[in-house]
Design a protein around this motif. Structure first.
Motif, PDB file in Angstrom:
ATOM      1  N   ALA A   1       0.826  -1.209   0.000  1.00  0.00           N
ATOM      2  CA  ALA A   1       0.000   0.000   0.000  1.00  0.00           C
ATOM      3  C   ALA A   1       0.861   1.261   0.000  1.00  0.00           C
ATOM      4  N   LEU A   2       1.907   1.271   0.812  1.00  0.00           N
ATOM      5  CA  LEU A   2       2.782   2.443   0.881  1.00  0.00           C
ATOM      6  C   LEU A   2       3.580   2.633  -0.406  1.00  0.00           C
ATOM      7  N   LEU A   3       4.056   1.533  -0.995  1.00  0.00           N
ATOM      8  CA  LEU A   3       4.786   1.623  -2.265  1.00  0.00           C
ATOM      9  C   LEU A   3       3.894   2.161  -3.371  1.00  0.00           C
ATOM     10  N   VAL A   4       2.697   1.623  -3.488  1.00  0.00           N
ATOM     11  CA  VAL A   4       1.770   2.080  -4.531  1.00  0.00           C
ATOM     12  C   VAL A   4       1.448   3.557  -4.323  1.00  0.00           C
ATOM     13  N   ARG A   5       1.204   3.951  -3.084  1.00  0.00           N
ATOM     14  CA  ARG A   5       0.886   5.357  -2.812  1.00  0.00           C
ATOM     15  C   ARG A   5       2.050   6.259  -3.205  1.00  0.00           C
ATOM     16  N   ALA A   6       3.273   5.892  -2.832  1.00  0.00           N
ATOM     17  CA  ALA A   6       4.441   6.728  -3.143  1.00  0.00           C
ATOM     18  C   ALA A   6       4.697   6.803  -4.642  1.00  0.00           C
ATOM     19  N   LEU A   7       4.688   5.651  -5.323  1.00  0.00           N
ATOM     20  CA  LEU A   7       4.952   5.639  -6.767  1.00  0.00           C
ATOM     21  C   LEU A   7       3.866   6.396  -7.528  1.00  0.00           C
ATOM     22  N   ASP A   8       2.617   6.230  -7.112  1.00  0.00           N
ATOM     23  CA  ASP A   8       1.508   6.937  -7.745  1.00  0.00           C
ATOM     24  C   ASP A   8       1.661   8.449  -7.549  1.00  0.00           C
ATOM     25  N   ALA A   9       1.987   8.875  -6.338  1.00  0.00           N
ATOM     26  CA  ALA A   9       2.132  10.304  -6.055  1.00  0.00           C
ATOM     27  C   ALA A   9       3.255  10.921  -6.885  1.00  0.00           C
ATOM     28  N   GLU A  10       4.359  10.205  -7.046  1.00  0.00           N
ATOM     29  CA  GLU A  10       5.477  10.728  -7.831  1.00  0.00           C
ATOM     30  C   GLU A  10       5.098  10.874  -9.307  1.00  0.00           C
ATOM     31  N   LEU A  11       4.423   9.869  -9.853  1.00  0.00           N
ATOM     32  CA  LEU A  11       4.004   9.948 -11.257  1.00  0.00           C
ATOM     33  C   LEU A  11       2.978  11.052 -11.470  1.00  0.00           C
ATOM     34  N   ARG A  12       2.044  11.205 -10.530  1.00  0.00           N
ATOM     35  CA  ARG A  12       1.051  12.281 -10.638  1.00  0.00           C
ATOM     36  C   ARG A  12       1.731  13.651 -10.596  1.00  0.00           C
ATOM     37  N   ALA A  13       2.647  13.822  -9.637  1.00  0.00           N
ATOM     38  CA  ALA A  13       3.293  15.123  -9.461  1.00  0.00           C
ATOM     39  C   ALA A  13       4.171  15.503 -10.651  1.00  0.00           C
ATOM     40  N   GLU A  14       4.896  14.535 -11.190  1.00  0.00           N
ATOM     41  CA  GLU A  14       5.864  14.853 -12.239  1.00  0.00           C
ATOM     42  C   GLU A  14       5.334  14.689 -13.659  1.00  0.00           C
ATOM     43  N   HIS A  15       4.268  13.861 -13.825  1.00  0.00           N
ATOM     44  CA  HIS A  15       3.808  13.580 -15.191  1.00  0.00           C
ATOM     45  C   HIS A  15       2.295  13.635 -15.352  1.00  0.00           C
ATOM     46  N   GLY A  16       1.575  13.892 -14.276  1.00  0.00           N
ATOM     47  CA  GLY A  16       0.119  13.975 -14.369  1.00  0.00           C
ATOM     48  C   GLY A  16      -0.536  12.653 -14.716  1.00  0.00           C
ATOM     49  N   MET A  17       0.134  11.538 -14.389  1.00  0.00           N
ATOM     50  CA  MET A  17      -0.459  10.230 -14.674  1.00  0.00           C
ATOM     51  C   MET A  17      -0.426   9.366 -13.420  1.00  0.00           C
ATOM     52  N   THR A  18      -1.381   8.467 -13.342  1.00  0.00           N
ATOM     53  CA  THR A  18      -1.427   7.544 -12.208  1.00  0.00           C
ATOM     54  C   THR A  18      -0.507   6.355 -12.462  1.00  0.00           C
ATOM     55  N   LEU A  19      -0.226   5.627 -11.398  1.00  0.00           N
ATOM     56  CA  LEU A  19       0.545   4.392 -11.538  1.00  0.00           C
ATOM     57  C   LEU A  19      -0.207   3.397 -12.415  1.00  0.00           C
ATOM     58  N   LEU A  20      -1.516   3.362 -12.307  1.00  0.00           N
ATOM     59  CA  LEU A  20      -2.315   2.453 -13.131  1.00  0.00           C
ATOM     60  C   LEU A  20      -2.228   2.837 -14.613  1.00  0.00           C
ATOM     61  N   THR A  21      -2.254   4.117 -14.901  1.00  0.00           N
ATOM     62  CA  THR A  21      -2.083   4.576 -16.283  1.00  0.00           C
ATOM     63  C   THR A  21      -0.697   4.192 -16.789  1.00  0.00           C
ATOM     64  N   TYR A  22       0.311   4.414 -15.957  1.00  0.00           N
ATOM     65  CA  TYR A  22       1.683   4.039 -16.321  1.00  0.00           C
ATOM     66  C   TYR A  22       1.741   2.539 -16.638  1.00  0.00           C
ATOM     67  N   ASP A  23       1.149   1.717 -15.789  1.00  0.00           N
ATOM     68  CA  ASP A  23       1.152   0.269 -16.002  1.00  0.00           C
ATOM     69  C   ASP A  23       0.443  -0.086 -17.307  1.00  0.00           C
ATOM     70  N   ALA A  24      -0.664   0.584 -17.611  1.00  0.00           N
ATOM     71  CA  ALA A  24      -1.369   0.326 -18.869  1.00  0.00           C
ATOM     72  C   ALA A  24      -0.474   0.661 -20.063  1.00  0.00           C
TER      73      ALA A  24
END
Length: 149
Positions: free
Chosen positions: A21-44
């Motif tokens: 849960a903490l890893l997903v939250r951190a990775l998602d927050a970084e992608l949102r902040a720097e690229h405006g995309m979610t971790l799920l979007t990145y995975d897709a």
């Protein structure tokens, strides 16, 4: 009545859940902040980039993301809106929808990749040595094989 987990298994399970849960939250927050995309979007985008012809059937993309068909529709809607993918009916099977990564989608993935790798390195790999990584890879492969069967 169910047999309780051993103390070792219970501790491992709880730590896995929290760390995931903490890893997903951190990775998602970084992608949102720097690229405006979610971790799920990145995975897709990753799933599409690694597929033959950079395209997948909707059901195969859903399986790769371990996501429901209805949830995937929202994800693909966003990918299309952002110009990162396009959807079309499969000419070989008109009941099937194909999702294809666009050049803009590949560019977005390539731009986000360093952020994602940096986050995985910082939040995961920095805490796992080579032997532990090998063990974790085997454990998770066994879990996936058992659940995919």
């Amino acid at each position: 009545m169910a047999k309780p987990l051993s103390a070792h298994h219970d501790a491992a399970w709880r730590r896995y859940l929290r760390s995931h849960a903490l890893l997903v939250r951190a990775l998602d927050a970084e992608l949102r902040a720097e690229h405006g995309m979610t971790l799920l979007t990145y995975d897709a985008l990753v799933q599409l980039s690694e597929a033959p012809g950079r395209r997948l059937r909707m059901k195969d993309l859903a399986a790769g993301l371990v996501y429901s068909a209805s949830g995937l529709t929202r994800i693909v809607d966003g990918l299309e809106r952002d110009g990162h993918a396009r959807r079309k009916i499969d000419p070989a099977d008109r009941r099937t929808t194909l999702v294809t990564l666009t050049p803009a989608g590949l560019a977005a993935l390539e731009a986000a990749w360093p952020t994602h790798v940096r986050g995985v390195r910082e939040h995961f790999a920095a805490h796992v040595d080579k032997a532990q990584a090998t063990t974790l890879a085997k454990v998770f492969a066994d879990i996936v094989a058992g659940l995919d069967a």
